[in-house]
Motif scaffolding. Structure first.
Motif, PDB file in Angstrom:
ATOM      1  N   LYS A  92       3.870  -3.365  95.611  1.00 22.48           N
ATOM      2  CA  LYS A  92       5.151  -4.003  95.314  1.00 22.48           C
ATOM      3  C   LYS A  92       5.944  -3.187  94.284  1.00 22.48           C
ATOM      4  CE  LYS A  92       6.128  -7.408  96.720  1.00 22.48           C
ATOM      5  NZ  LYS A  92       6.891  -7.777  97.932  1.00 22.48           N
ATOM      6  N   PHE A 126      11.973  -7.159  90.434  1.00 18.93           N
ATOM      7  CA  PHE A 126      11.342  -8.196  91.228  1.00 18.93           C
ATOM      8  C   PHE A 126      11.249  -9.475  90.398  1.00 18.93           C
ATOM      9  CE2 PHE A 126       9.687  -4.107  92.569  1.00 18.93           C
ATOM     10  CZ  PHE A 126       9.839  -4.143  93.951  1.00 18.93           C
ATOM     11  N   PHE A 145       9.073 -12.986  89.986  1.00 19.15           N
ATOM     12  CA  PHE A 145       7.780 -13.559  90.319  1.00 19.15           C
ATOM     13  C   PHE A 145       7.664 -14.973  89.762  1.00 19.15           C
ATOM     14  CE2 PHE A 145       6.963  -8.970  90.117  1.00 19.15           C
ATOM     15  CZ  PHE A 145       6.344  -8.754  91.343  1.00 19.15           C
ATOM     16  N   ASP A 156       5.821 -13.196  94.717  1.00 21.91           N
ATOM     17  CA  ASP A 156       7.139 -12.550  94.749  1.00 21.91           C
ATOM     18  C   ASP A 156       8.150 -13.451  95.455  1.00 21.91           C
ATOM     19  OD1 ASP A 156       9.226 -10.821  94.690  1.00 21.91           O
ATOM     20  OD2 ASP A 156       8.470  -9.466  96.222  1.00 21.91           O
TER      21      ASP A 156
END
Length: 539
Positions: free
Chosen positions: A222, A279, A281, A304
């Motif tokens: 990721k 990202f 989360f 995610d």
């Protein structure tokens, strides 16, 4: 390939550390020698030669050199044979005459021009009867380390080479073993790593010092980061940000878990990868407890939701645009409805819209047993206005009548343009007497407003017919017909008046007025009459 990268990633740091340890050991070795902690071979040999020279001086002083020279020669030959570091020897008289030599002493002694002994040239005086008879000369081999080339033979140099070669590999083997023991990934068995790699969500395991000991493939892929860049690093040192982009300190749930030993669920954080990708989360953190229930690590799962958040953002934008479009459509529909139901000149209800609302009001009145009145209004001698002042002025007079009708009725009342200069007003909930009062007020206002606004004319009046639902009409159209018939009577009986519709066509004037005056000689408005009508009607 991954195994090779991992091996190289461990070997290169171990080699660098081993080389640094070797160089440090060599430096310590030379420092110890400089401080005198290491034995000095050259000093030992020099001291030994000094003792030899002193012993020879004493021994040769007991021999008469001129009486027993052969004995001295034998002693020198025996000494040279037993001492390989003595290259040559010779006996030299006071007059510098060499009377005896061993091993080509002339050549070995040729570069010496001093009378003092050195580490390579030793002079032992021989005395006879307390007088110096001559000297015995010894040429020794140079002591190791006195020349640049001798440095390679120095014990310290050989020891340094030994440390550099042998010590490097010993240190390397030791460091590889040490790094393997200290490798954070070695804490987690390989089968456990493989199990975590099958999970779709990211997983991080940290120890009690927040150091990362395990990262699964889902998280590594990721953020596009190698395992070696994360293992051993503190989880708090990653580029975490608050999900709300606030300027306050970022809340890291695993720190609370390590302090309290309680799980944390549903925390939202943003992480910036080395490639500057961000990202978002949802983070759940659970403690890893030791035997005494003290937290010795934390299992962190990272779900995610970046794509979901992006879709939600796009959806919110679309919803916002849709709501904006709906508001625009609603406003446009409202405008279209207004245009479709209103008369373009006066803004009053057009005939179709008026009839629809009239039918509804009529049905409600019948259902709820309420009163309902209808007023028909028409401008007197409107054709003269058009003929004398033009159609544009006629439109102004029509708009004036519409304005007076709107201002002197309630919001629940219906005001519609029936055609030309003719209007119809529906008054829900008012009795016929109240309706007549409203009609009278309207009549007075039309007369007074035309006089007040236009100094030279046109001065207009209006006739009004009033009918009530109590007159028992069958439908709205018949009620409208009753009001229209009353209007016709008002016109025929002299205009500028209000007439109430009566059964069996027996009309009576509810409000008597003087006969219609000539248009140019209209009387001034009567504010007392208008005020009285206002007091009788409450909007």
């Amino acid at each position: 390939m991954d195994a090779l990268k991992k091996a190289v990633g461990v070997l290169l740091p171990a080699m660098r550390i081993s080389l640094a340890l070797v160089m440090l050991s060599i430096c310590l070795l030379f420092a110890a020698e400089m401080l005198g902690f290491m034995p000095d071979r050259s000093k030992f040999m020099l001291e030994s030669r000094k003792q030899v020279s002193e012993a020879l001086a004493i021994q040769f002083s007991t021999i008469a050199p001129d009486q027993d020279p052969h004995r001295i020669e034998r002693m020198l030959n025996a000494l040279i044979k037993r001492s390989p570091d003595i290259l040559s020897a010779g006996i030299r008289l006071q007059n510098n005459q060499l009377i005896f030599q061993v091993n080509d002493h002339v050549k070995e002694w040729a570069d010496y021009d001093s009378q003092k002994s050195t580490s390579t040239h030793l002079v032992v005086p021989i005395f006879r009867d307390s007088e110096k008879w001559g000297d015995i000369e010894f040429k020794f081999a140079p002591i190791a380390g006195e020349s640049a080339s001798d440095f390679l033979e120095h014990p310290s140099f050989k020891m340094a080479i030994f440390f550099l070669v042998v010590g490097f590999f010993i240190y390397l083997a030791f460091m590889l073993r040490t790094l393997k023991v200290l490798d954070p990934s070695a804490v987690i068995p390989e089968r456990v790593n493989a199990a975590f790699d099958t999970l779709a969500e990211g997983v991080i395991i940290i120890d009690e010092h927040e150091q990362i000991v395990l990262v699964n493939d889902a998280f590594l892929k990721k953020i596009a980061s190698p395992t070696s860049a994360l293992l051993g690093k503190k989880a708090s040192q990653l580029e975490w940000k608050s999900a709300e982009d606030s300027t306050t300190d970022v809340y890291l749930p695993w720190q609370t878990v390590l302090k309290t030993g309680k799980s944390s669920i549903g925390a939202h954080l943003k992480l910036t990868s080395p490639d500057n990708d961000t990202f978002k989360f949802v983070i759940n953190a659970s403690p890893i407890l030791s035997g005494n229930d003290a937290p010795q690590g934390v299992l962190i799962t990272l779900d995610d939701i970046t794509e979901i958040e992006e879709r939600n953002t796009k959806l919110q934008i679309m919803v916002s645009k849709l709501e904006e479009s709906q508001a625009q459509v609603k406003e446009q529909n409202k405008e279209l409805h207004f245009l479709a139901t209103r008369d373009s000149l006066t803004g009053c209800l057009n005939r179709r819209a008026f009839n629809e609302l009239f039918e509804k009001a009529f049905a409600d009145a019948l259902q709820n047993n309420l009163e309902l009145c209808c007023i028909m209004v028409d401008i007197d001698h409107f054709k003269r206005v058009n003929d004398n002042y033009g159609h544009a002025t006629g439109d102004v007079i029509i708009k004036l009548l519409a304005e007076i009708l709107t201002n002197n009725t309630r919001k629940i009342d219906l005001v519609g343009r029936y055609g030309g200069e003719e209007f119809c007003v529906v008054l829900p909930g008012l009795s016929v007497d109240e309706a007549i009062t409203v009609a009278e007020r309207i009549r007075l206002r039309i007369k007074s407003e035309s006089v007040a606004r236009y100094e030279t004319g046109p001065w207009v009046t209006a006739s009004l017919g009033v009918a009530s639902i109590l007159d028992k009409p069958e439908d709205p159209s018949e009620l409208n017909k009753f009001a229209d018939e009353a209007l016709y009577v008002a016109k025929e009986s002299g205009r500028n008046r209000v007439v109430r519709w009566q059964l069996q066509n027996e009309f009576a004037e509810k409000v008597k007025t003087a006969p219609e005056p000539a248009e140019k000689n209209l009387p001034a408005p009567q504010p007392e009459a208008a005020k009285a009508a206002d007091d009788c009607y409450h909007q």
